[in-house]
Design a protein around this motif. Sequence first.
Motif, PDB file in Angstrom:
ATOM      1  N   LYS A 527      -8.871   3.382  -1.787  1.00  0.00           N
ATOM      2  CA  LYS A 527      -9.972   4.228  -2.274  1.00  0.00           C
ATOM      3  C   LYS A 527     -11.268   3.912  -1.551  1.00  0.00           C
ATOM      4  O   LYS A 527     -12.075   4.806  -1.258  1.00  0.00           O
ATOM      5  N   ALA A 528     -11.477   2.627  -1.274  1.00  0.00           N
ATOM      6  CA  ALA A 528     -12.719   2.213  -0.622  1.00  0.00           C
ATOM      7  C   ALA A 528     -12.670   2.410   0.889  1.00  0.00           C
ATOM      8  O   ALA A 528     -13.651   2.107   1.586  1.00  0.00           O
ATOM      9  N   GLY A 529     -11.551   2.880   1.420  1.00  0.00           N
ATOM     10  CA  GLY A 529     -11.416   3.089   2.856  1.00  0.00           C
ATOM     11  C   GLY A 529     -11.248   1.808   3.636  1.00  0.00           C
ATOM     12  O   GLY A 529     -11.588   1.739   4.823  1.00  0.00           O
ATOM     13  N   VAL A 530     -10.696   0.769   2.993  1.00  0.00           N
ATOM     14  CA  VAL A 530     -10.484  -0.529   3.641  1.00  0.00           C
ATOM     15  C   VAL A 530      -9.007  -0.650   4.021  1.00  0.00           C
ATOM     16  O   VAL A 530      -8.123  -0.471   3.178  1.00  0.00           O
ATOM     17  N   GLU A 531      -8.736  -0.941   5.281  1.00  0.00           N
ATOM     18  CA  GLU A 531      -7.368  -1.137   5.729  1.00  0.00           C
ATOM     19  C   GLU A 531      -6.927  -2.565   5.382  1.00  0.00           C
ATOM     20  O   GLU A 531      -7.591  -3.532   5.755  1.00  0.00           O
ATOM     21  N   LEU A 532      -5.808  -2.664   4.654  1.00  0.00           N
ATOM     22  CA  LEU A 532      -5.295  -3.967   4.223  1.00  0.00           C
ATOM     23  C   LEU A 532      -4.112  -4.355   5.111  1.00  0.00           C
ATOM     24  O   LEU A 532      -3.118  -3.644   5.189  1.00  0.00           O
ATOM     25  N   ARG A 533      -4.258  -5.504   5.797  1.00  0.00           N
ATOM     26  CA  ARG A 533      -3.195  -6.007   6.670  1.00  0.00           C
ATOM     27  C   ARG A 533      -2.689  -7.335   6.096  1.00  0.00           C
ATOM     28  O   ARG A 533      -3.457  -8.284   5.947  1.00  0.00           O
ATOM     29  N   VAL A 534      -1.391  -7.380   5.808  1.00  0.00           N
ATOM     30  CA  VAL A 534      -0.781  -8.563   5.211  1.00  0.00           C
ATOM     31  C   VAL A 534       0.127  -9.217   6.249  1.00  0.00           C
ATOM     32  O   VAL A 534       0.993  -8.555   6.833  1.00  0.00           O
ATOM     33  N   ALA A 535      -0.076 -10.534   6.468  1.00  0.00           N
ATOM     34  CA  ALA A 535       0.650 -11.233   7.523  1.00  0.00           C
ATOM     35  C   ALA A 535       1.422 -12.428   6.969  1.00  0.00           C
ATOM     36  O   ALA A 535       0.990 -13.091   6.025  1.00  0.00           O
ATOM     37  N   GLU A 536       2.578 -12.678   7.596  1.00  0.00           N
ATOM     38  CA  GLU A 536       3.363 -13.900   7.396  1.00  0.00           C
ATOM     39  C   GLU A 536       3.818 -14.101   5.954  1.00  0.00           C
ATOM     40  O   GLU A 536       3.627 -15.160   5.359  1.00  0.00           O
ATOM     41  N   LEU A 537       4.424 -13.079   5.393  1.00  0.00           N
ATOM     42  CA  LEU A 537       4.977 -13.186   4.040  1.00  0.00           C
ATOM     43  C   LEU A 537       6.190 -14.108   4.026  1.00  0.00           C
ATOM     44  O   LEU A 537       7.044 -14.047   4.902  1.00  0.00           O
ATOM     45  N   GLN A 538       6.282 -14.950   2.991  1.00  0.00           N
ATOM     46  CA  GLN A 538       7.477 -15.758   2.795  1.00  0.00           C
ATOM     47  C   GLN A 538       8.585 -14.911   2.183  1.00  0.00           C
ATOM     48  O   GLN A 538       8.367 -13.772   1.755  1.00  0.00           O
ATOM     49  N   PHE A 539       9.783 -15.505   2.086  1.00  0.00           N
ATOM     50  CA  PHE A 539      10.955 -14.727   1.674  1.00  0.00           C
ATOM     51  C   PHE A 539      10.817 -14.175   0.254  1.00  0.00           C
ATOM     52  O   PHE A 539      11.084 -12.995   0.005  1.00  0.00           O
ATOM     53  N   GLN A 540      10.401 -15.028  -0.717  1.00  0.00           N
ATOM     54  CA  GLN A 540      10.374 -14.569  -2.109  1.00  0.00           C
ATOM     55  C   GLN A 540       9.369 -13.436  -2.314  1.00  0.00           C
ATOM     56  O   GLN A 540       9.711 -12.411  -2.917  1.00  0.00           O
ATOM     57  N   PRO A 541       8.104 -13.554  -1.848  1.00  0.00           N
ATOM     58  CA  PRO A 541       7.180 -12.426  -1.976  1.00  0.00           C
ATOM     59  C   PRO A 541       7.682 -11.181  -1.244  1.00  0.00           C
ATOM     60  O   PRO A 541       7.523 -10.053  -1.732  1.00  0.00           O
ATOM     61  N   LEU A 542       8.286 -11.374  -0.060  1.00  0.00           N
ATOM     62  CA  LEU A 542       8.811 -10.241   0.700  1.00  0.00           C
ATOM     63  C   LEU A 542       9.916  -9.538  -0.092  1.00  0.00           C
ATOM     64  O   LEU A 542       9.960  -8.299  -0.166  1.00  0.00           O
ATOM     65  N   LYS A 543      10.788 -10.322  -0.723  1.00  0.00           N
ATOM     66  CA  LYS A 543      11.866  -9.767  -1.519  1.00  0.00           C
ATOM     67  C   LYS A 543      11.320  -9.019  -2.739  1.00  0.00           C
ATOM     68  O   LYS A 543      11.819  -7.936  -3.098  1.00  0.00           O
ATOM     69  N   THR A 544      10.288  -9.572  -3.365  1.00  0.00           N
ATOM     70  CA  THR A 544       9.683  -8.925  -4.529  1.00  0.00           C
ATOM     71  C   THR A 544       9.081  -7.581  -4.160  1.00  0.00           C
ATOM     72  O   THR A 544       9.247  -6.579  -4.882  1.00  0.00           O
TER      73      THR A 544
END
Length: 578
Positions: A527-544
């Motif tokens: 909504k605020a026009g901010v691009e969110l970039r997420v890096a280097e996720l571990q297995f459990q968060p990635l699976k979730t």
Amino acid sequence: MHKQASLNSVKLAIALRQSCIDEPYSMARFGRDLIAGVTVGIIAIPLAMALAIASGVPPQHGLYTAIIAGIVIAVTGGSRYSISGPTAAFVVILYPVAQQFGVGGLLMATLISGLFLVAMGMARLGRLIEYIPPSVTLGFTGGIAIVIATLQIKDFFGLSVPEMPETYLGKVEALAAALPSWQWGDTLVGVATLAVLLLWPRLRLPVPGHLPAVLVGVGLGFGLHYFGVDVATIGSKFSYTLADGTQGMGIPPIAPTLVMPWALPGPDGLPVEWNLAAVERLLPAAFSMAMLGAIESLLCAVVLDGMTGRKHSSNAELVGQGLGNIFAPFFGGITATAAIARSAANVRAGATSPISGIVHALVVLAAILVLAPWLSWLPLSAMAALLLIVAWNMSEAHKVVELIRRAPKSDVLVLLVCLSLTVIFDMVIAITFGVILASLLFMREIAKMTKLHDLAEHKRYAHEVPDNGLLYKINGPLFFAAAERVFAELEAQVKGHKVLVLQMEAVSILDAGGLSAFLHFGKQMAKAGVELRVAELQFQPLKTLARAKVRPQPGKLEFYGSLEEALKGEHLHEAAVN
């Protein structure tokens, strides 16, 4: 069977089979078990009677417990060194049940608690003891010790208390009001017995102090009686009637016989009318007995493991304890569990297998058959002195002091709350509230460990941060207690920027609460026009995220395999959440 699988099994008699069949059992080992069993049996005789009296029933019921439950649990349980019988911890639960429902109700509650214990063992709940923190254990055992010590004041001083109130504060008021009725003869016997118990360990003799202390109490009681001073004894307070109509004082000189618990009288001497409503009234007490029995027996097994280097089978031990509490009521026995002090004495005396536990029970049986007339001369004040020492040892005051001095304030708070609730209310409330409080305080501490780090201040990344962008690292688990705060802090920082890069390699857990907070934060950023970039996720968060069907949204939400790629905005499809 694999060793670990064996420890978690519920096979009956696993300790007996492992120590006497899987391992060679020689006459030398039997000799050691015999000596250990006789030693512990001598300790158990006065203790079993004293604990039965403190629980509100005649002393022979404590002896019957040591005999029947002692044999059944030794044969069927999962700890090769445990000695089972009546213990001080149960007094605070058993006494009110005995007052309200009589001997018959107490034995029925014991029977039901045995069923609970068997169910717990079959459900493989033995390892749950690991989830009860030391602050909770020390708190409720300390509270139980205070209540037990308070209950001994009456017999120690020979006070006249017509009826003991149910509440702890009521008990204190009743004892205070009865102080003018104190008897100096009873007090003298109690003080002398207590003095021997305190001084005997300094002599470093192989004979346990219980026996000489009780003998001193009996001898002093005889002397006072000779000079016309009455001292209350087991024989003066308790009597019995045999099946043939024979009456006597003290305890009956016969082996435990088969009885139907539901046929025994209630507190008014009349048979209890058993129906569904009566059983429902017993269920809370029976569940308390089962919980305390499970905790104490498994704690005892853990202590013995540390002393011997052996491992117990926790689930098999629960089943064995349950069977002991199912069989004991049919022979007049009250609730039993493993006794830490007697079990430790068993190990120190050289025990090698559950045979020593069986021998201990047979020694108690021999005492009933041979020494019953003499046991009736045991002074009640001497029994009270014995239980005062038991209560002190049970309190583990040195551990309490050490915890208060060195542990975090949250652990101290849990200990004090558990201790207070045990004294004022009961053990189940104390343990339940204590575990919940400890869990909440633990989660608060863990939540505090989840923090944001501004990597833009790091020299390595300062020149790589995108124009009009931010670079943060989340360090710690993103669970419900921490996620809302972390993303609220990020939302406050991101105002006026167009790119937010989150490094999440240090996020090991993303639970449902964390996922909800992450999704809400992502919508706010879009909504605020901010691009969110997420890096280097571990297995459990990635699976979730994958299970929640979270997909990359070009220009709004992107996932990267490395921080360098996220900083450059070079998207790699294979690193995305698919």
